[in-house]
Design a protein around this motif. Structure first.
Motif, PDB file in Angstrom:
ATOM      1  N   GLY A 138      40.470  -1.525  11.922  1.00  0.00           N
ATOM      2  CA  GLY A 138      41.787  -2.121  11.736  1.00  0.00           C
ATOM      3  C   GLY A 138      41.797  -3.637  11.687  1.00  0.00           C
ATOM      4  N   HIS A 139      40.628  -4.265  11.645  1.00  0.00           N
ATOM      5  CA  HIS A 139      40.531  -5.729  11.643  1.00  0.00           C
ATOM      6  C   HIS A 139      39.672  -6.205  10.475  1.00  0.00           C
ATOM      7  N   ASP A 140      39.895  -7.456  10.055  1.00  0.00           N
ATOM      8  CA  ASP A 140      39.115  -8.087   8.993  1.00  0.00           C
ATOM      9  C   ASP A 140      38.704  -9.478   9.466  1.00  0.00           C
ATOM     10  N   PHE A 141      37.506  -9.905   9.086  1.00  0.00           N
ATOM     11  CA  PHE A 141      37.072 -11.248   9.497  1.00  0.00           C
ATOM     12  C   PHE A 141      38.018 -12.321   8.965  1.00  0.00           C
ATOM     13  N   ASP A 148      41.112 -12.232   9.037  1.00  0.00           N
ATOM     14  CA  ASP A 148      42.260 -12.399   9.926  1.00  0.00           C
ATOM     15  C   ASP A 148      42.144 -13.715  10.693  1.00  0.00           C
ATOM     16  N   ASN A 149      40.906 -14.228  10.750  1.00  0.00           N
ATOM     17  CA  ASN A 149      40.634 -15.523  11.381  1.00  0.00           C
ATOM     18  C   ASN A 149      41.060 -15.574  12.840  1.00  0.00           C
ATOM     19  N   THR A 150      40.742 -14.497  13.565  1.00  0.00           N
ATOM     20  CA  THR A 150      40.955 -14.499  15.010  1.00  0.00           C
ATOM     21  C   THR A 150      39.674 -14.041  15.708  1.00  0.00           C
ATOM     22  N   GLU A 208      40.260 -24.623   3.106  1.00  0.00           N
ATOM     23  CA  GLU A 208      40.746 -24.752   4.494  1.00  0.00           C
ATOM     24  C   GLU A 208      40.581 -23.442   5.260  1.00  0.00           C
ATOM     25  N   ASP A 209      40.824 -22.318   4.569  1.00  0.00           N
ATOM     26  CA  ASP A 209      40.649 -21.019   5.216  1.00  0.00           C
ATOM     27  C   ASP A 209      39.189 -20.764   5.555  1.00  0.00           C
ATOM     28  N   LEU A 210      38.297 -21.153   4.644  1.00  0.00           N
ATOM     29  CA  LEU A 210      36.866 -20.974   4.912  1.00  0.00           C
ATOM     30  C   LEU A 210      36.428 -21.839   6.089  1.00  0.00           C
ATOM     31  N   LEU A 211      36.904 -23.066   6.151  1.00  0.00           N
ATOM     32  CA  LEU A 211      36.538 -23.937   7.263  1.00  0.00           C
ATOM     33  C   LEU A 211      37.053 -23.381   8.590  1.00  0.00           C
ATOM     34  N   LYS A 212      38.258 -22.797   8.569  1.00  0.00           N
ATOM     35  CA  LYS A 212      38.789 -22.183   9.792  1.00  0.00           C
ATOM     36  C   LYS A 212      37.931 -20.996  10.210  1.00  0.00           C
ATOM     37  N   THR A 213      37.499 -20.199   9.220  1.00  0.00           N
ATOM     38  CA  THR A 213      36.639 -19.053   9.510  1.00  0.00           C
ATOM     39  C   THR A 213      35.369 -19.487  10.231  1.00  0.00           C
ATOM     40  N   LEU A 214      34.808 -20.626   9.809  1.00  0.00           N
ATOM     41  CA  LEU A 214      33.573 -21.112  10.431  1.00  0.00           C
ATOM     42  C   LEU A 214      33.790 -21.437  11.908  1.00  0.00           C
ATOM     43  N   GLU A 267      48.005 -10.773   6.851  1.00  0.00           N
ATOM     44  CA  GLU A 267      49.313 -11.295   6.443  1.00  0.00           C
ATOM     45  C   GLU A 267      49.373 -11.579   4.945  1.00  0.00           C
ATOM     46  N   THR A 268      48.295 -12.074   4.373  1.00  0.00           N
ATOM     47  CA  THR A 268      48.315 -12.536   2.980  1.00  0.00           C
ATOM     48  C   THR A 268      47.391 -11.747   2.060  1.00  0.00           C
ATOM     49  N   GLY A 269      46.703 -10.735   2.597  1.00  0.00           N
ATOM     50  CA  GLY A 269      45.716 -10.002   1.802  1.00  0.00           C
ATOM     51  C   GLY A 269      46.330  -9.028   0.817  1.00  0.00           C
ATOM     52  N   LEU A 270      45.461  -8.306   0.135  1.00  0.00           N
ATOM     53  CA  LEU A 270      45.875  -7.344  -0.886  1.00  0.00           C
ATOM     54  C   LEU A 270      46.158  -5.982  -0.258  1.00  0.00           C
TER      55      LEU A 270
END
Length: 400
Positions: A70-73, A75-77, A106-112, A300-303
């Motif tokens: 139920g989670h995806d990387f 999701d950035n949490t 910016e999303d990729l940097l947050k993921t890191l 929230e923003t995925g497909l």
């Protein structure tokens, strides 16, 4: 990861790189494999696990995974990272490369930054062995379920900033025919990052050049890549044919039995062999979850996607949208569908991915001195115990 008291696994059918050893005893201490032998090895004060004659092999290594439980990387949490690691440990995965989707910088940097914190906290699941950036440098025509609004050509200022921001990027997938892709491959190699060919409409000649410029792996072979095409009267070999013809090129396959049907699983094994083929789940958040509606990427923003027939699909059913496979299913399919012997099927999800990622000195085989990442499973590849760094992170039956 904290190491508990030493563990002794008895009555094991051990899967070593060369053979199977029946009535084997394996001793784990301080996160490493201390000893392997037949009969009983006398070590006082150990926790004893009776394998009851079942198979004990090296832990499964998943080079390409997006989510599960139920989670995806994306999701950035930290919570998502830890839940995915724990979910897949139930199915024998002991090491994984968390994988991104195409996204804004910016999303990729947050993921890191999320990866770093999750990596510090990860105690109860599969170990993280570095990030896999899948995109955004892809061919729009081969985007699959990747969001086209984020797809772009390699930008040196962008990728150099991203790579400089984290030491944890271990692989990056891109389309080699794009402007700037060769310089990108060379830069990745200079930084010690694995460059892989993916989501691409390249022809054979492009892939030959890519290999000369640092690319060494075909990401999810057959999926979102070109085969034979015609231009006017003339046929051109594509990425699929290039992967077969270039002996030194590694491939990874989604062996869920859906992305690749049985004849293609057999063909990959026949022509690339277990030593050049890694099994991957490419799992999204629906892995380990019931069928029905789900989301690929950020919740929230995925497909929006639908899970049915053992796979995730776009709602219009025009394309697969990632798999819901778990590692045990990959091994089971290679044995039961493709007719591969168990030793080679295990090699494809342990020794081979460890080599591809440069971890063969620490992981990927049941060898004295290597990390104590192990799985215990029965003839149906049903996981009984998963151990990461010498700690039991999953068990379907209590230890004796």
């Amino acid at each position: 990861m904290e190491h508990n008291k030493p563990i002794k696994i008895v009555n094991a059918t051990a899967i070593t790189p060369q053979r199977m050893i029946k009535e084997c005893c394996i001793v784990l201490s301080d996160g490493k494999i201390l000893d392997i032998g037949t009969g009983n090895i006398d070590v006082p004060g150990t926790l004893v696990i009776d394998a009851q004659g079942q198979f004990v092999g090296p832990g499964f290594i998943d080079l390409h995974i997006h989510g599960g439980g139920g989670h995806d990387f994306m999701d950035n949490t930290v919570e998502a990272y830890l839940a995915i690691a724990e979910c897949h440990a139930r199915f024998g995965t002991t090491s994984m490369c968390p994988t991104t989707l195409t996204a804004e910088k910016e999303d990729l940097l947050k993921t890191l930054s999320i990866y770093e914190e999750a990596n510090r906290q990860n105690q109860n699941g599969a170990q993280f062995i570095g990030l896999h950036l899948e995109g955004p440098y892809f061919a729009v025509s081969q985007r699959g379920a990747q969001d086209p609004k984020y797809i772009r050509n390699p930008d040196p200022a962008e990728y150099q900033e991203i790579l400089a921001s984290s030491p944890h990027i271990r692989r990056w997938s891109a389309a080699p025919e794009l402007p700037g892709a060769m310089a990108f491959g060379r830069y990745l190699r200079s930084e010690g990052v694995l460059a892989a060919v993916a989501h691409t409409d390249a022809v054979y000649e492009d892939v030959v050049a890519a290999v000369e410029n640092g690319y060494s792996l075909a990401t999810h072979l057959y999926s979102s890549m070109s085969g034979v095409t015609r231009r006017a009267c003339f046929r051109y070999a594509g990425v699929i044919e290039a992967a077969y013809l270039i002996d030194e090129m590694d491939v990874e396959i989604i062996a869920d039995g859906v992305h690749l049907p049985t004849p293609l699983l057999k063909m990959v094994h026949k022509f690339k062999g277990a030593h050049r083929t890694a099994l991957i789940t490419d799992a999204m958040r629906g892995a380990g979850m019931p069928a029905g509606e789900s989301v690929l990427g950020n919740k929230e923003t995925g497909l929006k996607v639908i899970i049915e027939d053992g796979v995730a699909k776009l709602p219009d059913r025009s394309s697969f949208a990632g798999s819901v496979a778990t590692a045990d299913r990959l091994v089971r399919n290679m044995v039961q569908l493709a007719g591969v012997n168990l030793l080679e099927a295990i090699q494809m999800i342990t020794t081979t991915p460890a080599r591809i990622m440069g971890l063969q000195d620490r992981k990927g085989s049941l060898t004295i001195g290597k990390d104590a990442d192990l799985v215990i499973f029965d003839e149906g590849i049903n996981i009984r115990h998963t151990l990461v760094g010498g700690n039991v992170v999953y068990q379907s039956q209590p230890a004796s």
